[in-house]
Design a protein around this motif. Sequence first.
Motif, mmCIF file in Angstrom:
data_model
loop_
_atom_site.group_PDB
_atom_site.id
_atom_site.type_symbol
_atom_site.label_atom_id
_atom_site.label_comp_id
_atom_site.label_asym_id
_atom_site.label_seq_id
_atom_site.Cartn_x
_atom_site.Cartn_y
_atom_site.Cartn_z
ATOM 1 N N SER A 155 0.834 -1.203 0.000
ATOM 2 C CA SER A 155 0.000 0.000 0.000
ATOM 3 C C SER A 155 0.864 1.247 0.000
ATOM 4 N N THR A 156 0.374 2.270 -0.678
ATOM 5 C CA THR A 156 0.915 3.614 -0.539
ATOM 6 C C THR A 156 -0.156 4.461 0.132
ATOM 7 N N ILE A 157 0.188 5.039 1.284
ATOM 8 C CA ILE A 157 -0.764 5.783 2.100
ATOM 9 C C ILE A 157 -0.454 7.270 2.003
ATOM 10 N N TYR A 158 -1.464 8.056 1.697
ATOM 11 C CA TYR A 158 -1.360 9.512 1.650
ATOM 12 C C TYR A 158 -2.090 10.071 2.861
ATOM 13 N N TYR A 159 -1.390 10.846 3.699
ATOM 14 C CA TYR A 159 -2.001 11.317 4.937
ATOM 15 C C TYR A 159 -1.406 12.649 5.356
ATOM 16 N N THR A 160 -2.106 13.317 6.244
ATOM 17 C CA THR A 160 -1.624 14.573 6.816
ATOM 18 C C THR A 160 -1.473 14.412 8.316
ATOM 19 N N MET A 161 -0.582 15.209 8.881
ATOM 20 C CA MET A 161 -0.357 15.179 10.323
ATOM 21 C C MET A 161 -1.281 16.178 11.019
ATOM 22 N N THR A 162 -1.789 15.785 12.172
ATOM 23 C CA THR A 162 -2.717 16.636 12.916
ATOM 24 C C THR A 162 -2.060 17.390 14.063
ATOM 25 N N GLY A 163 -0.928 16.875 14.551
ATOM 26 C CA GLY A 163 -0.308 17.460 15.729
ATOM 27 C C GLY A 163 -0.966 17.030 17.033
ATOM 28 N N ILE A 164 -1.952 16.131 16.948
ATOM 29 C CA ILE A 164 -2.662 15.640 18.131
ATOM 30 C C ILE A 164 -2.090 14.270 18.487
ATOM 31 N N PRO A 165 -1.460 14.132 19.649
ATOM 32 C CA PRO A 165 -0.806 12.853 19.988
ATOM 33 C C PRO A 165 -1.762 11.657 19.961
ATOM 34 N N GLU A 166 -3.014 11.844 20.383
ATOM 35 C CA GLU A 166 -3.965 10.741 20.443
ATOM 36 C C GLU A 166 -4.454 10.324 19.069
ATOM 37 N N ALA A 167 -4.415 11.225 18.105
ATOM 38 C CA ALA A 167 -4.849 10.941 16.733
ATOM 39 C C ALA A 167 -3.941 11.711 15.785
ATOM 40 N N PRO A 168 -2.707 11.211 15.591
ATOM 41 C CA PRO A 168 -1.679 12.031 14.930
ATOM 42 C C PRO A 168 -1.807 12.182 13.421
ATOM 43 N N ILE A 169 -2.650 11.382 12.759
ATOM 44 C CA ILE A 169 -2.766 11.496 11.305
ATOM 45 C C ILE A 169 -4.222 11.379 10.860
ATOM 46 N N ILE A 170 -4.484 11.925 9.675
ATOM 47 C CA ILE A 170 -5.735 11.705 8.953
ATOM 48 C C ILE A 170 -5.361 11.189 7.563
ATOM 49 N N VAL A 171 -5.919 10.047 7.204
ATOM 50 C CA VAL A 171 -5.602 9.421 5.916
ATOM 51 C C VAL A 171 -6.573 9.904 4.851
ATOM 52 N N GLN A 172 -6.021 10.396 3.738
ATOM 53 C CA GLN A 172 -6.855 10.799 2.609
ATOM 54 C C GLN A 172 -7.069 9.657 1.611
ATOM 55 N N ARG A 173 -5.999 8.909 1.363
ATOM 56 C CA ARG A 173 -6.079 7.895 0.304
ATOM 57 C C ARG A 173 -5.137 6.740 0.604
ATOM 58 N N ILE A 174 -5.576 5.531 0.246
ATOM 59 C CA ILE A 174 -4.726 4.334 0.277
ATOM 60 C C ILE A 174 -4.809 3.669 -1.087
ATOM 61 N N ASN A 175 -3.690 3.583 -1.777
ATOM 62 C CA ASN A 175 -3.604 2.814 -3.013
ATOM 63 C C ASN A 175 -3.070 1.438 -2.661
ATOM 64 N N SER A 176 -3.846 0.395 -2.897
ATOM 65 C CA SER A 176 -3.484 -0.950 -2.467
ATOM 66 C C SER A 176 -3.190 -1.855 -3.659
ATOM 67 N N TRP A 177 -2.283 -2.791 -3.422
ATOM 68 C CA TRP A 177 -1.806 -3.676 -4.492
ATOM 69 C C TRP A 177 -1.772 -5.115 -4.004
ATOM 70 N N LEU A 178 -2.191 -6.024 -4.874
ATOM 71 C CA LEU A 178 -2.055 -7.461 -4.673
ATOM 72 C C LEU A 178 -1.433 -8.060 -5.927
ATOM 73 N N PRO A 179 -0.703 -9.163 -5.819
ATOM 74 C CA PRO A 179 -0.163 -9.799 -7.027
ATOM 75 C C PRO A 179 -1.294 -10.233 -7.953
ATOM 76 N N ASN A 180 -1.053 -10.118 -9.252
ATOM 77 C CA ASN A 180 -2.097 -10.534 -10.189
ATOM 78 C C ASN A 180 -2.418 -12.015 -10.044
ATOM 79 N N GLU A 181 -1.448 -12.794 -9.598
ATOM 80 C CA GLU A 181 -1.675 -14.232 -9.449
ATOM 81 C C GLU A 181 -2.823 -14.534 -8.500
ATOM 82 N N ILE A 182 -2.996 -13.716 -7.466
ATOM 83 C CA ILE A 182 -4.082 -13.983 -6.521
ATOM 84 C C ILE A 182 -5.426 -13.537 -7.093
ATOM 85 N N ILE A 183 -5.417 -12.518 -7.956
ATOM 86 C CA ILE A 183 -6.637 -12.105 -8.653
ATOM 87 C C ILE A 183 -7.045 -13.176 -9.659
#
Length: 362
Positions: A155-183
């Motif tokens: 996966s490639t994760i795109y996120y921003t930092m919040t500066g809040i220790p309890e919830a330090p990031i917000i994720v905008q997008r996850i591009n996920s990959w699996l081998p074609n063999e499993i598809i």
Amino acid sequence: MKLNAPPLLLLLSSAIEQVKPALAQIPPCPPPGLELIVDTQEKCMCFYSLLGSALDIGDQSTFDAVFTDDTVQEFTQSGTYYGADGIAEYLSYVQSGEEGFVKSYTRIGMPLFLDMTGSTLEQCVATSAERRRLSVNSRFAVDNQEMCIDSVTASTIYYTMTGIPEAPIIVQRINSWLPNEIINYPTFAETEATAEYVCDVLVNSCGMGIRNESKQKTKKSLKGKKRSNPPNQSIEPVYSQKTNKKFKKQKQPERKDIAKCLADFNSLPIDDSNGALNYIDGNSRKCRILHAYFASTNPDHCPHVSFEADEDVNGFVKCNKSKLAPLTDLFSEKELGSFMFAGIHLGLGESGIDVQMKACPA
């Protein structure tokens, strides 16, 4: 495609262990062992924010703290999923226990941290890979064969930092990959049990039999028109195997609906293909298998299982025409190369997949 090895393939667990003593104070920058990947102050801040979030893409209990309704997860070959609930629903397909097609989705070892190219204070980008074990439900497999599949997931994760220790990031997008063999692996798509499951959901749970064809065609022209079931109401599927008493007791109209559905389903191609890639987002059996599982508990997916190209509550038509999108729509050549090297490092070779014809170890 030319494969360029990433500058370093380091187990994320090693980095975690090495920085633990410093996390209570000022964490080292760069983190020990990741000097060639986390090589700027901005990347260090992004790295430690992600580490502090405890996000695990295979564990939906970690989603609410970092996902919003606008978070997107996209797989080139299967589709796009939105928000914590939508992404968790997609994950549930491979964590369905005895009721679905894949019983469990277990991480083996720790992730590989591959790259942070493009990270800035405004936008963090992190690429990682891990080895996951999928326990196949033999009820739906050819000859009821037990099967255990280990696969690279990346996966490639795109996120921003919040500066809040309890919830330090917000994720905008996850591009996920699996081998074609499993598809491409024909695990379920050609079995009678799978066809009956899909048609059970379509006819008995979704109520979309022959008797409703005229009603379905009317709905198809009404963009976003909801079905009679509330969108989040759980509906219980009837698994109509020939050995199932409910199947035997079906009234004649329902049996005709099932027979028509089985004929339509079995006439479809298993999946779509474009060159070396296979896709499960088009007018195929594999697309309907995926959405039939979702529709068994969420009627919003019922139009996706239909053979009539019906629109769902959001006006989308799925399992109709594959986008046949190239992997490079989501990933750079460098990222794709790093996934293959991750497969080797994780003991799965360049194919990124290992299939054992036996039950997964407990």
